[in-house]
Scaffold this motif. Structure first.
Motif, PDB file in Angstrom:
ATOM      1  N   GLY A 319      -2.307  -2.606 -14.687  1.00 53.77           N
ATOM      2  CA  GLY A 319      -2.218  -2.230 -15.919  1.00 53.77           C
ATOM      3  C   GLY A 319      -3.048  -1.040 -16.442  1.00 53.77           C
ATOM      4  O   GLY A 319      -3.543  -0.650 -17.402  1.00 53.77           O
ATOM      5  N   GLY A 320      -3.589  -0.271 -15.222  1.00 53.66           N
ATOM      6  CA  GLY A 320      -4.594   0.997 -15.344  1.00 53.66           C
ATOM      7  C   GLY A 320      -5.426   0.733 -14.109  1.00 53.66           C
ATOM      8  O   GLY A 320      -5.080   0.361 -13.098  1.00 53.66           O
ATOM      9  N   ASP A 321      -6.763   1.399 -14.400  1.00 54.31           N
ATOM     10  CA  ASP A 321      -7.753   1.262 -13.330  1.00 54.31           C
ATOM     11  C   ASP A 321      -7.445   1.915 -12.018  1.00 54.31           C
ATOM     12  O   ASP A 321      -7.004   2.998 -12.304  1.00 54.31           O
ATOM     13  N   CYS A 322      -7.272   1.131 -10.980  1.00 56.77           N
ATOM     14  CA  CYS A 322      -7.066   2.053  -9.838  1.00 56.77           C
ATOM     15  C   CYS A 322      -5.899   1.560  -9.107  1.00 56.77           C
ATOM     16  O   CYS A 322      -5.318   0.500  -9.204  1.00 56.77           O
ATOM     17  N   GLY A 323      -5.539   2.247  -8.041  1.00 57.96           N
ATOM     18  CA  GLY A 323      -4.658   1.905  -6.896  1.00 57.96           C
ATOM     19  C   GLY A 323      -5.250   2.300  -5.564  1.00 57.96           C
ATOM     20  O   GLY A 323      -6.184   2.967  -5.631  1.00 57.96           O
ATOM     21  N   ILE A 324      -4.679   1.579  -4.672  1.00 60.46           N
ATOM     22  CA  ILE A 324      -5.254   1.783  -3.271  1.00 60.46           C
ATOM     23  C   ILE A 324      -4.241   2.431  -2.374  1.00 60.46           C
ATOM     24  O   ILE A 324      -3.055   1.889  -2.357  1.00 60.46           O
ATOM     25  N   VAL A 325      -4.602   3.045  -1.285  1.00 58.53           N
ATOM     26  CA  VAL A 325      -3.912   3.604  -0.331  1.00 58.53           C
ATOM     27  C   VAL A 325      -4.327   3.238   0.964  1.00 58.53           C
ATOM     28  O   VAL A 325      -5.289   3.575   1.309  1.00 58.53           O
ATOM     29  N   LEU A 326      -3.470   2.684   2.152  1.00 59.69           N
ATOM     30  CA  LEU A 326      -4.082   2.415   3.426  1.00 59.69           C
ATOM     31  C   LEU A 326      -3.275   3.469   4.263  1.00 59.69           C
ATOM     32  O   LEU A 326      -1.864   3.319   4.267  1.00 59.69           O
ATOM     33  N   ILE A 327      -3.912   4.521   4.700  1.00 61.09           N
ATOM     34  CA  ILE A 327      -3.161   5.437   5.550  1.00 61.09           C
ATOM     35  C   ILE A 327      -3.788   5.622   6.784  1.00 61.09           C
ATOM     36  O   ILE A 327      -5.010   5.392   7.112  1.00 61.09           O
ATOM     37  N   ASP A 328      -2.978   6.093   7.657  1.00 67.15           N
ATOM     38  CA  ASP A 328      -3.389   6.329   9.334  1.00 67.15           C
ATOM     39  C   ASP A 328      -4.184   7.627   9.202  1.00 67.15           C
ATOM     40  O   ASP A 328      -4.089   8.629   8.636  1.00 67.15           O
ATOM     41  N   GLN A 329      -5.480   7.304   9.944  1.00 68.08           N
ATOM     42  CA  GLN A 329      -6.378   8.438  10.032  1.00 68.08           C
ATOM     43  C   GLN A 329      -5.832   9.522  10.571  1.00 68.08           C
ATOM     44  O   GLN A 329      -6.460  10.917  10.237  1.00 68.08           O
ATOM     45  N   ALA A 330      -4.792   9.698  11.255  1.00 78.75           N
ATOM     46  CA  ALA A 330      -4.158  10.692  11.803  1.00 78.75           C
ATOM     47  C   ALA A 330      -3.425  11.527  10.965  1.00 78.75           C
ATOM     48  O   ALA A 330      -3.158  12.708  11.233  1.00 78.75           O
ATOM     49  N   ILE A 331      -3.096  10.937   9.808  1.00 85.03           N
ATOM     50  CA  ILE A 331      -2.347  11.805   8.936  1.00 85.03           C
ATOM     51  C   ILE A 331      -3.200  12.328   8.152  1.00 85.03           C
ATOM     52  O   ILE A 331      -4.283  12.057   7.719  1.00 85.03           O
ATOM     53  N   ASN A 332      -3.143  13.943   7.862  1.00 79.01           N
ATOM     54  CA  ASN A 332      -4.003  14.574   7.019  1.00 79.01           C
ATOM     55  C   ASN A 332      -3.800  14.392   5.461  1.00 79.01           C
ATOM     56  O   ASN A 332      -2.518  14.560   5.142  1.00 79.01           O
TER      57      ASN A 332
END
Ligand code: PMV
Ligand code: MG
Length: 363
Positions: A319-332
């Motif tokens: 409803g707002g606030d934050c979103g989260i991303v899980l990304i491979d360390q190898a990706i810039n």
């Protein structure tokens, strides 16, 4: 002077389902803190906080009564934490004292922006911790969780208390919520001392180790959301759309179970696959409950992250606030972050608050 601090949190997965007893969520503690200080006084006491004050109140009309809703005001969590901890101190035979309590928070920005990083939970944990030191009450993490959870529950009334667990245990946790109905029954007869020593049905907290190639990125939408109101709205569908709701619960539990296994196997791809699955489940919940969990801004945030090869979803009630991303360390991550900035999404440059001690706690 006593100084203690408690971290804020962010939900990774399992939201809404975790509100039901025994259902799991994955949550992280962040390196942004609420600090509580106490110094004794021999005249009058004070509670001073720049960020949290009682300067506006929300209420509803119920017949002749004005009914106040204090759930979104962290100041009330401070008062509740004091009251609970002092009851516990009295049970332990302590004489109550007079003090100045100061609360300072890094969880809301200095210009009043609200990020949804669990300030009410962190404020509760910090206040309980500070008062336990003031009254020389020995506390382990299990007891601190339980006392802070009771204090938080008496104000908010409807959450999973996962944010309290994240603030107490730190790091990445798999949290299974306890049976709040059971607690409400026990509270009628049991002393706090007894309650803190009991096993709480369904409660389970496990510290998780993230795989080395996992990077967490946090995006902020710029608009605040009220968790307590969103949870109220979703609760309304429990009775109306019973079967859809039960399907959602079962699917969320299975998804979280696989995600937790992904942590045990240090397998980022598996964790990401389940994160995407959990996003879909929350989208379905949003549709049948007619609650906007994934706002257009959150959708944009997620779409950009997915295009960069990451997995992403809303965090917490949405409803707002934050979103989260899980990304491979190898990706810039730079192109993703540039696109976010271009679209008005602010990256919150925060890290997970890691703690070394007490790896696993079955309460
Ligand atoms: O919006 P947040 O970060 O406070 O998270 C709320 C998570 C819910 O599962 C929707 C509610 C809860 O108490 O667990
Ligand atoms: Mg929120």
């Amino acid at each position: 002077m006593i100084t203690v601090k408690a971290p804020g949190k962010l939900y990774i997965a399992g939201e809404y389902a975790v509100v039901e007893s025994g259902f799991p969520a994955i949550i992280v503690a962040l390196d942004q803190f609420v600090t509580a200080t106490i110094s004794p006084s021999d005249t009058f006491g004070s509670i001073v906080s720049k960020q949290y004050q009682e300067n506006s109140i929300f209420w509803q009309r119920r017949g002749n009564k004005m009914v106040f809703d204090n759930r979104d005001n962290p100041f009330h969590y401070i008062l509740s934490a004091i009251s609970l901890t002092e009851s516990y101190a009295r049970e332990a035979g302590r004489e109550l004292g007079v003090y100045h309590l100061g609360i300072n928070s890094e969880l809301d920005s200095s210009d009043g922006k609200k990020y949804g990083l669990g300030s009410s939970a962190a404020v509760t944990v910090a206040t309980v911790k500070a008062l336990c030191e003031f009254y020389h009450l020995s506390m382990d993490k299990n007891k601190l969780f339980k006392l802070a959870a009771i204090a938080h529950l008496s104000v908010q009334g409807n959450g999973s208390l996962g944010d309290i667990a994240a603030s107490v245990y730190g790091g990445w946790i798999a949290y299974h919520s306890f049976d709040r109905q059971w607690l409400a029954e026990q509270r009628k007869t049991a002393s706090l001392t007894d309650l803190l020593a009991m096993d709480w049905p369904d409660l389970n907290i496990e510290l998780l180790t993230p795989p080395a190639d996992l990077r967490l990125i946090i995006g902020w939408t710029g608009s605040p959301a009220s968790t307590s109101h969103l949870v109220d709205k979703v609760a309304l569908v429990k009775a109306k759309q019973k079967s859809e709701y039960q399907t959602f619960l079962a699917a969320s539990k299975a998804c979280l179970k696989r995600m937790i296994q992904g942590f045990h196997a240090h397998n980022l791809a598996e964790i990401q696959a389940e994160l995407r699955q959990n996003r879909q489940l929350l989208q379905t919940l949003g549709t049948f409950s007619q609650v906007t969990i994934e706002t257009p801004m959150l959708k944009k945030m997620i779409t950009i992250a997915e295009a960069a090869g990451a997995a992403a979803k809303t965090s917490g009630a949405g409803g707002g606030d934050c979103g989260i991303v899980l990304i491979d360390q190898a990706i810039n991550p730079t192109p993703l972050l540039k696109q976010w900035a271009h679209d008005g999404i602010e990256r919150l440059n925060l890290n997970v608050h890691l703690v070394g001690d007490s790896p696993i706690s079955k309460a």
